[in-house]
Design a protein around this motif. Structure first.
Motif, short mmCIF file in Angstrom:
data_model
loop_
_atom_site.label_atom_id
_atom_site.label_comp_id
_atom_site.label_asym_id
_atom_site.label_seq_id
_atom_site.Cartn_x
_atom_site.Cartn_y
_atom_site.Cartn_z
N LYS A 1 9.53 15.14 3.44
CA LYS A 1 8.59 13.97 3.07
C LYS A 1 7.34 14.45 2.08
O LYS A 1 6.64 13.96 1.55
N MET A 2 7.35 16.07 2.46
CA MET A 2 6.06 16.40 1.83
C MET A 2 6.08 16.34 0.30
O MET A 2 4.91 16.02 -0.35
N TRP A 3 7.10 16.06 -0.35
CA TRP A 3 7.06 15.74 -1.80
C TRP A 3 6.15 14.31 -2.39
O TRP A 3 5.92 14.25 -3.32
N LYS A 4 6.37 13.60 -1.11
CA LYS A 4 5.81 12.47 -1.57
C LYS A 4 4.16 12.51 -1.28
O LYS A 4 3.38 11.54 -1.67
N TYR A 5 3.56 13.72 -0.46
CA TYR A 5 2.32 13.81 -0.25
C TYR A 5 1.41 13.92 -1.54
O TYR A 5 1.78 14.63 -2.39
N ASN A 6 0.41 13.11 -1.53
CA ASN A 6 -0.60 13.09 -2.53
C ASN A 6 -1.89 12.98 -2.10
O ASN A 6 -2.30 12.00 -1.38
N GLU A 7 -2.89 14.02 -2.24
CA GLU A 7 -4.10 14.17 -1.72
C GLU A 7 -4.76 12.84 -1.91
O GLU A 7 -5.68 12.29 -1.16
N GLN B 1 -0.71 6.88 9.85
CA GLN B 1 0.18 7.59 10.53
C GLN B 1 1.45 8.20 9.69
O GLN B 1 1.68 9.51 9.57
N ARG B 2 1.89 7.23 8.73
CA ARG B 2 2.96 7.83 7.75
C ARG B 2 2.38 8.69 6.79
O ARG B 2 3.13 9.61 6.44
N LEU B 3 1.07 8.70 6.38
CA LEU B 3 0.69 9.46 5.51
C LEU B 3 0.48 11.00 5.95
O LEU B 3 0.69 11.97 5.46
N ILE B 4 0.06 10.95 7.37
CA ILE B 4 -0.04 12.23 7.90
C ILE B 4 1.40 12.93 8.26
O ILE B 4 1.76 14.05 8.03
N GLU B 5 2.30 11.98 8.43
CA GLU B 5 3.66 12.65 8.66
C GLU B 5 4.44 13.24 7.36
O GLU B 5 5.14 14.51 7.33
N ARG B 6 3.80 12.97 6.08
CA ARG B 6 4.31 13.51 4.98
C ARG B 6 3.54 14.90 4.65
O ARG B 6 4.16 15.74 4.00
N THR B 7 2.70 15.20 5.57
CA THR B 7 2.11 16.47 5.67
C THR B 7 2.92 17.44 6.48
O THR B 7 2.84 18.56 6.43
N GLU C 1 -7.42 6.87 -1.18
CA GLU C 1 -7.15 5.50 -1.34
C GLU C 1 -7.23 4.72 -0.36
O GLU C 1 -7.60 3.55 -0.22
N SER C 2 -6.74 5.51 1.04
CA SER C 2 -6.71 4.72 2.24
C SER C 2 -7.86 4.43 2.89
O SER C 2 -8.12 3.32 3.63
N LYS C 3 -8.94 5.16 2.41
CA LYS C 3 -10.30 4.65 2.75
C LYS C 3 -10.69 3.37 2.20
O LYS C 3 -11.97 2.91 2.50
N MET D 1 0.98 -1.22 -0.04
CA MET D 1 -0.14 0.03 -0.13
C MET D 1 0.91 1.22 -0.09
O MET D 1 2.16 1.08 0.10
N ASP D 2 0.23 2.31 -0.28
CA ASP D 2 0.81 3.58 -0.24
C ASP D 2 1.61 3.78 1.20
O ASP D 2 1.07 3.37 2.28
#
Lengths: 248, 248
Positions: free
Chosen positions: A179-185, A168-174, A190-192, A55-56
């Protein structure tokens, strides 16, 4: 063989593994790997296809960097699968994948792979279940072709993270500038779909088993790096390779 | 289904076919084909893979020129398989073939094909029988992939000439200045392996039958052109294609 249920498999490293000791072992394995890769390149007989799915934010990029990043890039290539181009969608779904199969002597890493064609495509209902099952048959045939006729060792890893660790990791990206460059709305949307993805992964793992999968507990980076490095090392060692003798 | 024996099949056009009348019919078919190919290109949904196999001097080049040469080259491509390159032999035998699979809307013609990997390679014992049979399984899987997942219509023609007709044509190549460029000393050596080639072809035709073969009596050029044009026309017609409607 019983069918695996991902919910029954821990996403955490087994208790008996100590972080620092395991990291030290991994460093030793990576040194061996460097030599084994050189030998495989020199012998020019076998190849390795290392497929990393997850997963992402399951840590695909990191484990690829840390396990294969120290090897000679002349013998190791990484291909990251993105959305297919128009020319690619004009062909069967394995057309673009087959092109990227490793030649003799090479280690090819797939960051994502043909499995996306039965994962994201199925979860979003871009294909129906009947098509998904037909694709699974085709994937088994394809991996058999590479293994039998391409002399390719195929290693398939599913990086198994918990939904909590992923979020947790997706939130860290924000929050972390590096890590922000990896953030994708899109990732949060998808996580849902987590449960649907888990079902699709289970089907892929249970049905595409001409080459069996390894489900790697992936909540800790040091543990997944250890497992993948170890598996790659043991696979290369099992080939009983030899340096070619001097041609006189 | 009974196994075919090539020796039991005539290499000559059936008696009821008149040369001039058949040529006139072929011309009409080719006009229809032109329209059907344009429709297939416009609809952008199906593709065709037309495989032409046969011994040296069985008329492969000629039939490809005369059947597909009048069609719009934007939608028709021909790929002639030669001896594989070092990069190609570093991969499984279907790697270079898959790359040449047709995209949607296209007609791809193979002048020789992956079948050489179980013909010339087997006759010369570059591969053993066990490998040849494994390759036949892989070929069936591969053609299934193109048909099911690539939406490709696969048409496989074996141009069936007699050994006598072949030898006659090879000799002509040494006498006719317009044919001398095709002369290759090697062809006469290959011609002596006739019976071994016939056995290898019979195995290929009988075992690689996920997509069935057409054995085309090929001693007369006008007859094989008629059969291949007709089969291609009927295949395209059966697809019930439609021009896309105006997108407003």
């Amino acid at each position: 063989m019983g069918k695996i249920k991902l919910a029954d498999i821990s996403t955490s490293a087994p208790k008996k593994f100590d972080k620092e000791k395991t990291k030290a072992v991994t460093r030793e394995i990576l040194e061996e790997l460097d030599e084994l890769q050189n030998l495989m390149y020199a012998e020019h007989k076998h190849s390795v296809l290392l497929i990393v799915q997850g997963m992402d934010a399951s840590g695909k990029d990191g484990v690829i960097k840390n396990v294969t990043g120290t090897l000679n890039p002349q013998g190791v290539t990484v291909y990251s699968f993105k959305a297919p181009s128009p020319e690619e969608t004009d062909h069967d779904f394995l057309w673009r994948v087959h092109k990227q199969a490793p030649g003799k002597g090479m280690i090819q890493v797939f960051n994502r792979s043909h499995y996306e064609d039965i994962l994201i495509q199925r979860v979003h209902k871009w294909i129906d279940d009947k098509t998904a099952y037909k694709r699974m048959d085709a994937i088994n045939d394809f991996e058999k072709l590479l293994a039998v006729h391409g002399n390719t060792q195929i290693l398939k890893f599913y990086l198994h993270v918990s939904h909590e660790a992923q979020q947790q990791r997706l939130i860290e990206r924000t929050e972390d500038p590096r890590k922000m460059w990896k953030y994708n709305e899109q990732d949060l949307a998808e996580s849902k779909l987590w449960d649907k993805y888990m079902n699709a992964y289970e089907d892929a793992i249970n049905n595409c088993n001409y080459i069996p999968w390894m489900v790697v507990p992936a909540d800790q980076n040091w543990y997944k790096e250890y497992v993948i490095a170890l598996t790659l090392r043991d696979t290369l060692k099992s080939l009983k390779m030899k340096y070619p003798r001097l041609r006189k």
